[in-house]
Write a protein that holds these residues in place. Sequence first.
Motif, PDB file in Angstrom:
ATOM      1  N   ASN A  24       0.822  -1.209   0.000  1.00  0.00           N
ATOM      2  CA  ASN A  24       0.000   0.000   0.000  1.00  0.00           C
ATOM      3  C   ASN A  24       0.859   1.262   0.000  1.00  0.00           C
ATOM      4  O   ASN A  24       0.474   2.284  -0.569  1.00  0.00           O
ATOM      5  CB  ASN A  24      -0.917   0.005   1.223  1.00  0.00           C
ATOM      6  CG  ASN A  24      -2.020  -1.030   1.120  1.00  0.00           C
ATOM      7  OD1 ASN A  24      -2.383  -1.446   0.025  1.00  0.00           O
ATOM      8  ND2 ASN A  24      -2.541  -1.457   2.257  1.00  0.00           N
ATOM      9  N   SER A  38      -7.224   2.203  -4.843  1.00  0.00           N
ATOM     10  CA  SER A  38      -7.903   3.115  -3.917  1.00  0.00           C
ATOM     11  C   SER A  38      -6.903   3.921  -3.101  1.00  0.00           C
ATOM     12  O   SER A  38      -7.070   5.129  -2.898  1.00  0.00           O
ATOM     13  CB  SER A  38      -8.815   2.314  -2.981  1.00  0.00           C
ATOM     14  OG  SER A  38      -9.788   1.598  -3.720  1.00  0.00           O
ATOM     15  N   TRP A  68      -7.587  -3.368  -6.742  1.00  0.00           N
ATOM     16  CA  TRP A  68      -8.549  -2.383  -6.272  1.00  0.00           C
ATOM     17  C   TRP A  68      -8.112  -1.750  -4.958  1.00  0.00           C
ATOM     18  O   TRP A  68      -8.349  -0.559  -4.727  1.00  0.00           O
ATOM     19  CB  TRP A  68      -9.921  -3.028  -6.121  1.00  0.00           C
ATOM     20  CG  TRP A  68     -10.471  -3.455  -7.449  1.00  0.00           C
ATOM     21  CD1 TRP A  68     -10.673  -4.721  -7.891  1.00  0.00           C
ATOM     22  CD2 TRP A  68     -10.850  -2.588  -8.516  1.00  0.00           C
ATOM     23  NE1 TRP A  68     -11.155  -4.717  -9.168  1.00  0.00           N
ATOM     24  CE2 TRP A  68     -11.278  -3.409  -9.590  1.00  0.00           C
ATOM     25  CE3 TRP A  68     -10.876  -1.203  -8.690  1.00  0.00           C
ATOM     26  CZ2 TRP A  68     -11.729  -2.900 -10.795  1.00  0.00           C
ATOM     27  CZ3 TRP A  68     -11.321  -0.695  -9.893  1.00  0.00           C
ATOM     28  CH2 TRP A  68     -11.745  -1.534 -10.929  1.00  0.00           C
ATOM     29  N   ARG A  69      -7.442  -2.528  -4.115  1.00  0.00           N
ATOM     30  CA  ARG A  69      -6.954  -1.952  -2.856  1.00  0.00           C
ATOM     31  C   ARG A  69      -5.856  -0.927  -3.132  1.00  0.00           C
ATOM     32  O   ARG A  69      -5.900   0.196  -2.615  1.00  0.00           O
ATOM     33  CB  ARG A  69      -6.433  -3.076  -1.950  1.00  0.00           C
ATOM     34  CG  ARG A  69      -5.755  -2.566  -0.688  1.00  0.00           C
ATOM     35  CD  ARG A  69      -5.438  -3.721   0.266  1.00  0.00           C
ATOM     36  NE  ARG A  69      -4.804  -4.832  -0.401  1.00  0.00           N
ATOM     37  CZ  ARG A  69      -3.499  -4.881  -0.723  1.00  0.00           C
ATOM     38  NH1 ARG A  69      -2.715  -3.858  -0.431  1.00  0.00           N
ATOM     39  NH2 ARG A  69      -2.998  -5.947  -1.299  1.00  0.00           N
ATOM     40  N   LEU A  84      -5.337   6.543  -5.313  1.00  0.00           N
ATOM     41  CA  LEU A  84      -6.276   7.624  -5.594  1.00  0.00           C
ATOM     42  C   LEU A  84      -6.380   8.592  -4.415  1.00  0.00           C
ATOM     43  O   LEU A  84      -6.409   9.818  -4.610  1.00  0.00           O
ATOM     44  CB  LEU A  84      -7.657   7.036  -5.914  1.00  0.00           C
ATOM     45  CG  LEU A  84      -8.747   8.045  -6.295  1.00  0.00           C
ATOM     46  CD1 LEU A  84      -8.338   8.813  -7.541  1.00  0.00           C
ATOM     47  CD2 LEU A  84     -10.084   7.337  -6.501  1.00  0.00           C
ATOM     48  N   VAL A  85      -6.416   8.057  -3.193  1.00  0.00           N
ATOM     49  CA  VAL A  85      -6.494   8.918  -2.006  1.00  0.00           C
ATOM     50  C   VAL A  85      -5.223   9.760  -1.886  1.00  0.00           C
ATOM     51  O   VAL A  85      -5.275  10.976  -1.649  1.00  0.00           O
ATOM     52  CB  VAL A  85      -6.707   8.069  -0.742  1.00  0.00           C
ATOM     53  CG1 VAL A  85      -6.558   8.935   0.513  1.00  0.00           C
ATOM     54  CG2 VAL A  85      -8.082   7.414  -0.770  1.00  0.00           C
TER      55      VAL A  85
END
Length: 534
Positions: free
Chosen positions: A197, A248, A244-245, A251-252
């Motif tokens: 992440n 996201s 998708w994780r 994108l944040v």
Amino acid sequence: SPVETGMSDIVSKEQIEAIGSAHAERADAQSASRDLISIPDHVLYVIYALVLAVSVSVWFVAIRAPLWLDETISYWQINAGFSGISSRQGLSFAAYSYILWLGSKIFGTSEIALRIPEILAMLGAVYLLYRAARELFGSDDNEKDNKKDLALIAVIIFCIHPLVIFAAIDVRPYAFGALAINASILTLVRLRHNNSNWLAALFGALAACIVYFHFLMIVILPALTIAFFAVKSKTNNEDRKALWRQGSVALVAFAIAFLPVIPGLRYMFHTSSDHVFAAAPQIGELGWTLAPDGLAFIFVDAVLIALVTRRLDLRSRVEGWRIFFCASLALIPILILYGVSVETSLHVFVFRYRLVAIPGIALCWAWLFSRVDSRVLRSLFCVAIVGTTAYHYFTNPLSKHHLYTWKYALQAVEKNASLDNAPVLMCSDLPEADRMPMPVGEAVKDSTLFAPLTYYRLSEPVVALPRALNAEAKSIISNFLQAPERKRERFLAMGYEASHKTLDFMKDSASGTHYVQTLGVFDGITVLEFTPRD
């Protein structure tokens, strides 16, 4: 036969792998023996190193060139000191100005010193592109030398592209934009086999930082989005969840990092017509951007030689995600700029703005050369394209000029006008000047509309004029000529090509009281002298 079947059953996994490895080594040896010329690896890398060094050296042909108009604006933005930078940005974001201010404190403010930060940024962009290309073209079945070759081809084409040659020494934020783009590409490639992440957040933040250096570089964002889905295009459920994780998270991070540039972007879109200065592009300009200076012809020659010598690889499996990745980064931003410029009155297909697509274009050419199964032929291609470009730049006298500059015209005016402190009527060369009130008095010499006066100073009084011949220009000229002292006072006027109508109007208006002669044309800037008739 039954005996052979039995023997195959007792062959261990290790033995099978050893046999396969031996076959692969023999195939590589046979492949090398069929190459055009047998050149040791260390010699090939020396050739690549020399070619890369020559391609970078081309950047410095115009390193001593005077600052052109936009470069003087960059200097004007930092001329009031650190505290004055934020109030002088106008249409641009302040990130580059703070970097330039710091660079000026370290290296100085000479023409060469102001270009050092851009050179360092572009060298960083080259390194990041090399790392990204090595990882992009690497795979389990891809030999180490092959990855290095393709990565070197990508950075050599990047370095030798005229847009990179220009941006590498331009006192503008484009080199830093290229650095941010290549950092995003490297992070994106590493996401292929990494579900972190934190790495996804870094990618999102870097993508937003691209726009910090030029608002029009926003056209790379759709390409990066598509490239993200390309690198994460795997089929199992775990990979889809990671896509998708990480998407996201990216994108944040992008949204948070993008917030500071939103006000500037809104202002640019609301006033977009005020900043247009280029003509509509021709299709040839698009082709030249994709394949400059004979690149396509040299590539076709290499392919023909590879075909004749059976070194053109048409059998190896093509991984679709790599094609999609490279093509998106190359074509999407450049086609957006071109399409908007052709279909609307917003002509943004400007030479330097196209830099946004060059990393992707370089990667596309490297991928095309992955089909040429000859290390010697690849190195000869690099020698040919770099030799052709370097010869042009080092032998063409015009290559030593960056872009047109006000330096020589202002020097001529200073020398002439200082004899009697003659006033100078100066036309701005910014399109924004046609819609803004003209500064008066000493404010002219510290105005963004007349930024060349900040770096190349005039000691004489300057009367500011718009770029085009409009109602304000006519009013300023008429009021100036009607002053009582004007009939016996000498004065000068100067303007670039877009202001020729203003200079003609001035000559006609003063013809009854003054003789007019052209003192010279300096880099396209006309200087006129008006002498009283009596």
